[in-house]
Scaffold this motif. Structure first.
Motif, PDB file in Angstrom:
ATOM      1  N   CYS A  68     -16.558  15.351   9.896  1.00 48.44           N
ATOM      2  CA  CYS A  68     -17.171  14.368   8.997  1.00 48.44           C
ATOM      3  C   CYS A  68     -15.425  13.889   8.770  1.00 48.44           C
ATOM      4  N   TYR A  69     -14.956  14.144   8.055  1.00 50.83           N
ATOM      5  CA  TYR A  69     -13.822  13.879   7.329  1.00 50.83           C
ATOM      6  C   TYR A  69     -13.378  12.223   8.229  1.00 50.83           C
ATOM      7  N   HIS A  70     -13.369  12.917   9.583  1.00 51.54           N
ATOM      8  CA  HIS A  70     -12.500  11.645  10.022  1.00 51.54           C
ATOM      9  C   HIS A  70     -13.424  10.358  10.230  1.00 51.54           C
ATOM     10  N   TYR A  71     -14.946  10.912  10.326  1.00 53.23           N
ATOM     11  CA  TYR A  71     -15.080   9.481  10.446  1.00 53.23           C
ATOM     12  C   TYR A  71     -15.823   9.134   8.934  1.00 53.23           C
ATOM     13  N   TYR A  72     -15.244   9.582   7.622  1.00 52.95           N
ATOM     14  CA  TYR A  72     -15.512   9.058   6.197  1.00 52.95           C
ATOM     15  C   TYR A  72     -14.059   8.465   6.243  1.00 52.95           C
ATOM     16  N   THR A  73     -13.594   8.411   6.880  1.00 54.16           N
ATOM     17  CA  THR A  73     -11.735   8.037   6.294  1.00 54.16           C
ATOM     18  C   THR A  73     -11.666   6.676   7.204  1.00 54.16           C
ATOM     19  N   ALA A  74     -12.440   7.211   8.662  1.00 57.92           N
ATOM     20  CA  ALA A  74     -12.420   5.894   9.275  1.00 57.92           C
ATOM     21  C   ALA A  74     -13.032   5.226   8.679  1.00 57.92           C
ATOM     22  N   GLY A  75     -14.475   4.672   8.017  1.00 58.14           N
ATOM     23  CA  GLY A  75     -14.652   3.740   7.333  1.00 58.14           C
ATOM     24  C   GLY A  75     -14.384   3.336   6.132  1.00 58.14           C
ATOM     25  N   PHE A  76     -14.036   4.357   5.309  1.00 64.64           N
ATOM     26  CA  PHE A  76     -13.711   3.577   3.820  1.00 64.64           C
ATOM     27  C   PHE A  76     -12.335   4.538   3.676  1.00 64.64           C
ATOM     28  N   GLY A  77     -11.518   4.490   4.276  1.00 67.25           N
ATOM     29  CA  GLY A  77      -9.596   4.588   4.135  1.00 67.25           C
ATOM     30  C   GLY A  77      -9.323   5.367   4.132  1.00 67.25           C
ATOM     31  N   ILE A  78      -8.248   5.542   5.140  1.00 63.26           N
ATOM     32  CA  ILE A  78      -7.049   6.651   5.533  1.00 63.26           C
ATOM     33  C   ILE A  78      -6.256   6.956   4.078  1.00 63.26           C
ATOM     34  N   PRO A  79      -6.006   8.390   3.900  1.00 61.68           N
ATOM     35  CA  PRO A  79      -4.979   8.546   3.116  1.00 61.68           C
ATOM     36  C   PRO A  79      -3.521   8.205   2.971  1.00 61.68           C
ATOM     37  N   GLN A  80      -2.805   9.103   2.105  1.00 58.95           N
ATOM     38  CA  GLN A  80      -1.619   8.161   2.409  1.00 58.95           C
ATOM     39  C   GLN A  80      -1.091   9.258   4.212  1.00 58.95           C
ATOM     40  N   ALA A  81       0.004   8.789   5.093  1.00 60.82           N
ATOM     41  CA  ALA A  81      -0.167   9.856   6.594  1.00 60.82           C
ATOM     42  C   ALA A  81       0.140  11.007   6.412  1.00 60.82           C
ATOM     43  N   THR A  82       1.339  11.024   5.311  1.00 58.67           N
ATOM     44  CA  THR A  82       1.712  12.438   5.519  1.00 58.67           C
ATOM     45  C   THR A  82       0.727  13.446   4.719  1.00 58.67           C
ATOM     46  N   THR A  83      -0.130  12.704   3.695  1.00 61.33           N
ATOM     47  CA  THR A  83      -1.098  13.875   3.974  1.00 61.33           C
ATOM     48  C   THR A  83      -1.878  14.182   4.840  1.00 61.33           C
ATOM     49  N   HIS A  84      -2.653  12.816   5.264  1.00 59.90           N
ATOM     50  CA  HIS A  84      -3.513  12.812   6.245  1.00 59.90           C
ATOM     51  C   HIS A  84      -3.577  13.761   7.449  1.00 59.90           C
ATOM     52  N   ARG A  85      -2.053  13.542   8.162  1.00 60.58           N
ATOM     53  CA  ARG A  85      -1.873  14.460   9.539  1.00 60.58           C
ATOM     54  C   ARG A  85      -2.044  15.195   9.302  1.00 60.58           C
ATOM     55  N   GLY A  86      -1.454  15.934   7.960  1.00 58.76           N
ATOM     56  CA  GLY A  86      -0.929  17.192   7.228  1.00 58.76           C
ATOM     57  C   GLY A  86      -2.364  18.155   7.449  1.00 58.76           C
ATOM     58  N   LEU A  87      -3.246  17.572   6.478  1.00 60.56           N
ATOM     59  CA  LEU A  87      -4.662  18.568   7.067  1.00 60.56           C
ATOM     60  C   LEU A  87      -5.588  18.309   8.154  1.00 60.56           C
ATOM     61  N   HIS A  88      -5.463  17.694   9.273  1.00 59.73           N
ATOM     62  CA  HIS A  88      -5.644  17.364  10.117  1.00 59.73           C
ATOM     63  C   HIS A  88      -5.159  18.994  11.326  1.00 59.73           C
ATOM     64  N   LEU A  89      -3.686  18.823  11.357  1.00 64.48           N
ATOM     65  CA  LEU A  89      -2.457  19.372  11.908  1.00 64.48           C
ATOM     66  C   LEU A  89      -2.877  20.958  11.538  1.00 64.48           C
ATOM     67  N   ALA A  90      -3.185  21.727  10.111  1.00 64.04           N
ATOM     68  CA  ALA A  90      -3.448  22.594   9.410  1.00 64.04           C
ATOM     69  C   ALA A  90      -4.830  22.686   9.979  1.00 64.04           C
ATOM     70  N   PHE A  91      -6.171  21.926  10.561  1.00 59.39           N
ATOM     71  CA  PHE A  91      -6.908  22.353  10.919  1.00 59.39           C
ATOM     72  C   PHE A  91      -7.189  22.914  12.206  1.00 59.39           C
ATOM     73  N   THR A  92      -6.539  21.500  13.209  1.00 60.03           N
ATOM     74  CA  THR A  92      -6.065  22.167  14.172  1.00 60.03           C
ATOM     75  C   THR A  92      -5.245  23.325  14.677  1.00 60.03           C
ATOM     76  N   LEU A  93      -4.236  23.539  14.579  1.00 59.73           N
ATOM     77  CA  LEU A  93      -3.715  25.455  14.163  1.00 59.73           C
ATOM     78  C   LEU A  93      -4.206  26.197  14.258  1.00 59.73           C
TER      79      LEU A  93
END
Length: 691
Positions: A51-76
């Motif tokens: 849902c997070y990625h679906y929303y950000t794809a349509g309405f704007g992606i946060p600052q790059a390091t924040t976005h990547r950090g959130l995604h990596l935290a969920f993944t790990l």
């Protein structure tokens, strides 16, 4: 365990059997069973991630390091939930040392990975003052993240990639002890962690950025598109169009794999999905089991090179090359066609040699009926391509593609069910699609982040340019020797510079295939482009050509023994000898092996390169098609009738000359095959069988 004995396996697999087969051969989807509460909690986290990625794809992606950090935290965190330490495990029981059924050490890994991944976004405002002078807490957090990444990737993909990462880290640390040209001053652990953790050259670099910004969305799109029936529509259309011809099911396999690959991008998933139907049909009409498995495997590996999805690599290319996605997709068109053309020619010749029939009218679906029933499922693909071609960002195209899938899902359910049931099915299928899509992204994200470590070491030590110097020096030496050995010829067959490039390409191709035998295509591409791009760049190869070259040879590893995972999965369906299927699949994929050399010497084959010319394009493309046909005939021992031994030898030589992007070589190739062609032309249309 899948039995490879010659059993009577000629019926289509069930959905459960397909799932088990994919998990058996693909470690990236080998998820461990979870107890109910933990299973629901983990599924909820996956749904939130989607849902997070679906929303950000349509309405704007946060600052790059924040976005990547959130995604990596969920993944790990989720990687240690879904991947057991040593492969498969039974559903665990809860206890004092296993809260909610998961061991304490897995909880420790999951929490430590999530915290370490979020630490850099948390201190982002102070990051400029810490890069180059990390605090002890920074070094500690970076060390934790690197260790957790190595373990998460090992669980998701096995040992090869983590071992490579550890060797690169050791190289950075022990640089002063390295031999010859590989020596360098070495780096302290603090400096290594600083470069890999606090800068954008390591874990939080381009690889993780592309996965979290583009690839996740397209994986989710592919899962949803398959669930609404687009994949089945492709298979049915392929059956109706190609099934009637000689060896029909094999041609259906090639065509359906090309169509399904356009939304899948996964060799093994494509193999299992289409192979569950096409492999039993190929066996029924008379193809040997190992050949049926090989056809499906060779066809399915084309999914990763077929626009518009192309796995993750297309999106990595746009970041590394700085070109629009449409440029990458255009460049991929002709080479992808060449791959499927090569497989199609070989299955046709094999069918003619064996006198195999096509499917009967009763066995074939009617194209118009198929399309009339499933045309709505094509809407998301058309929307996706239309937005891409309009120049919008790839993630916005994915957003509208996913939205279209959800719209089709709603329409389908309200047509089939009453209102209450339709609402319930829409919720259930959306939940399932979002959960599965996020789950499939776990392994590729962990691998991309760990590849960031390897790329970081390359930029920290400059080892890429050292390797480039060594390889080009070796190739230049070989080129001088060969040129001297051929000096007796009355003409110059190849210049020293062309021979140097040829030998460099051969060495690069061999390394790509060997690396690809142990690590997935995306990781292989990322590592090889960091090392091989400087090598090919020194010889004047255009960046786009270099990227496509290493990409194609990395994909080839999926059908190259001894670790030909796509071929082994197909062999499991066919009940065939896995190694024999792998060898045959490699032979069927020879078109994919030849074409990269063609566009390396004739870049116009990629359509969008600097210095494009139509004359070079037609010479290269027609020569490549003719060469692939001749090589296929030599392998199959059939052109229009059986070939004589010397004709097969001449055709192999002619194939190489025809593929060579040189008019003189092409003419010599034509002369070599002319006798066999002239002898067999009168046999066209006659009923001839192999001796």
């Amino acid at each position: 365990m899948v039995d490879s004995s010659e059993t009577e396996r000629t019926e289509a697999l069930t959905e459960q059997q397909m799932k088990e087969l994919e998990q058996h051969f693909d470690p990236e989807v080998r998820f461990r069973p979870l107890p109910p509460f933990l299973g629901w909690a983990a599924a909820g986290a996956l749904f939130v991630l989607s849902c997070y990625h679906y929303y950000t794809a349509g309405f704007g992606i946060p600052q790059a390091t924040t976005h990547r950090g959130l995604h990596l935290a969920f993944t790990l965190a989720l990687a240690f939930v879904f991947f057991a330490p040593w492969g498969h495990s039974r559903t665990p029981r809860s206890g004092l040392l296993r809260p909610f059924g998961m061991p304490l050490y897995d909880w420790a890994f999951a929490i430590a990975g999530a915290v370490a991944a979020l630490y850099v976004p948390w201190i982002f405002n102070d990051l400029a003052f810490r890069v180059g002078a990390p605090m002890p807490i920074d070094v500690f957090m970076g060390t934790v993240l690197i260790v957790v990444l190595i373990e998460a990737t090992r669980r998701a993909m096995g040992w090869p990639l983590p071992v490579i990462a550890v060797l690169f880290i050791a190289y950075a640390y022990f640089g002063q002890s390295m031999p010859g040209v590989l020596t360098h001053p070495g780096a302290s652990w603090d400096n290594i962690v600083n470069h890999l953790y606090l800068t954008s050259q390591g874990v939080y670099g381009t690889a993780l950025g592309v996965i979290s910004t583009y690839v996740f969305h397209f994986v989710l799109f592919g899962v949803l598109a398959t669930r609404i029936g687009l994949g089945q529509l492709f298979i049915d259309l392929a059956s109706s169009l190609a099934g009637r011809y000689a060896g029909g099911p094999a041609k259906v396999s090639v065509l359906s794999s090309a169509m399904l690959g356009s939304i899948s991008g996964s060799s093994i998933a494509n193999t299992v999905t289409t192979g569950s139907l096409t492999i039993p049909a190929m066996i029924r009409i008379g193809y040997p089991r190992h050949f049926a498995a090989a056809v499906e495997a060779a066809s399915s590996t084309g999914g990763q090179i077929t626009p518009p999805v192309m796995g993750a690599v297309a999106f990595l290319m746009i970041e590394y090359l700085g070109v629009p996605l449409t440029t990458i997709l255009t460049a991929a068109l002709v080479p992808a066609f060449m791959h499927f053309f090569g497989v199609l020619v070989q299955v046709h010749l094999e069918a003619k040699r064996r006198g195999l029939r096509g499917l009967t009218k009763e066995e074939l679906p009617v194209a118009w009926t198929v399309f009339k029933a499933g045309w709505l499922t094509t809407l998301p693909l058309f929307v996706l391509v239309a937005v891409l071609l309009s120049g919008k960002t790839p993630y916005l195209a994915a957003f509208w593609g996913i939205t279209s899938c959800l719209l089709v899902l709603v329409i389908q359910n309200f047509i089939r069910h009453d209102v209450r049931t339709a609402v319930r099915e829409c919720v259930r299928e959306t939940w399932d699609g979002f959960v599965v899509g996020a789950k499939y992204s776990l392994s590729v994200t962990a691998a991309a982040a760990l590849v960031g470590v390897i790329i970081g070491i390359v930029t920290l030590t400059g080892v890429g340019f050292k390797i480039a110097y060594m390889v080009t020096s070796i190739a230049a030496g070989w080129a001088q020797d060969v040129s001297a050995a051929l000096s007796f010829l009355p003409f110059e067959f190849m210049s020293v510079s062309a021979l140097t490039l040829l030998f460099t390409l051969i060495m690069t191709a061999v390394v790509c295939v060997l690396m690809g035998c142990g690590i997935p295509t995306t990781a292989n591409y990322l590592i090889m482009i960091a090392v091989a791009a400087p090598i090919l760049g020194l010889l004047g190869v255009q960046p786009l050509v270099a990227h496509f070259f290493v990409f194609y040879y990395g994909v080839l590893a999926d059908i190259t023994p001894p670790v030909a995972l796509a071929a082994y999965a197909a062999a499991g369906i066919a009940g065939a000898n896995a190694f024999k299927a792998g060898n045959t699949a490699f032979r069927l994929g020879m078109g994919k092996a030849l074409v990269p050399f063609v566009f390396a010497f004739s870049p116009s084959l990629l359509l969008v390169v600097d210095g494009f010319s139509w004359s070079e394009f037609f010479l290269a493309s027609l020569g490549a098609m003719a060469g692939i046909w001749m090589l296929s005939a030599a392998f199959a021992n059939w052109l229009f009738a059986p070939l004589r031994a010397y004709e097969r030898v001449l055709m192999v030589i002619a194939a190489i000359l025809l593929v060579a992007p040189d008019l003189y070589a092409t003419l010599v190739g034509i002369v070599l095959v002319a006798p066999a062609l002239l002898r067999q032309l009168p046999l066209i249309g006659r009923k001839v069988t192999a001796r």
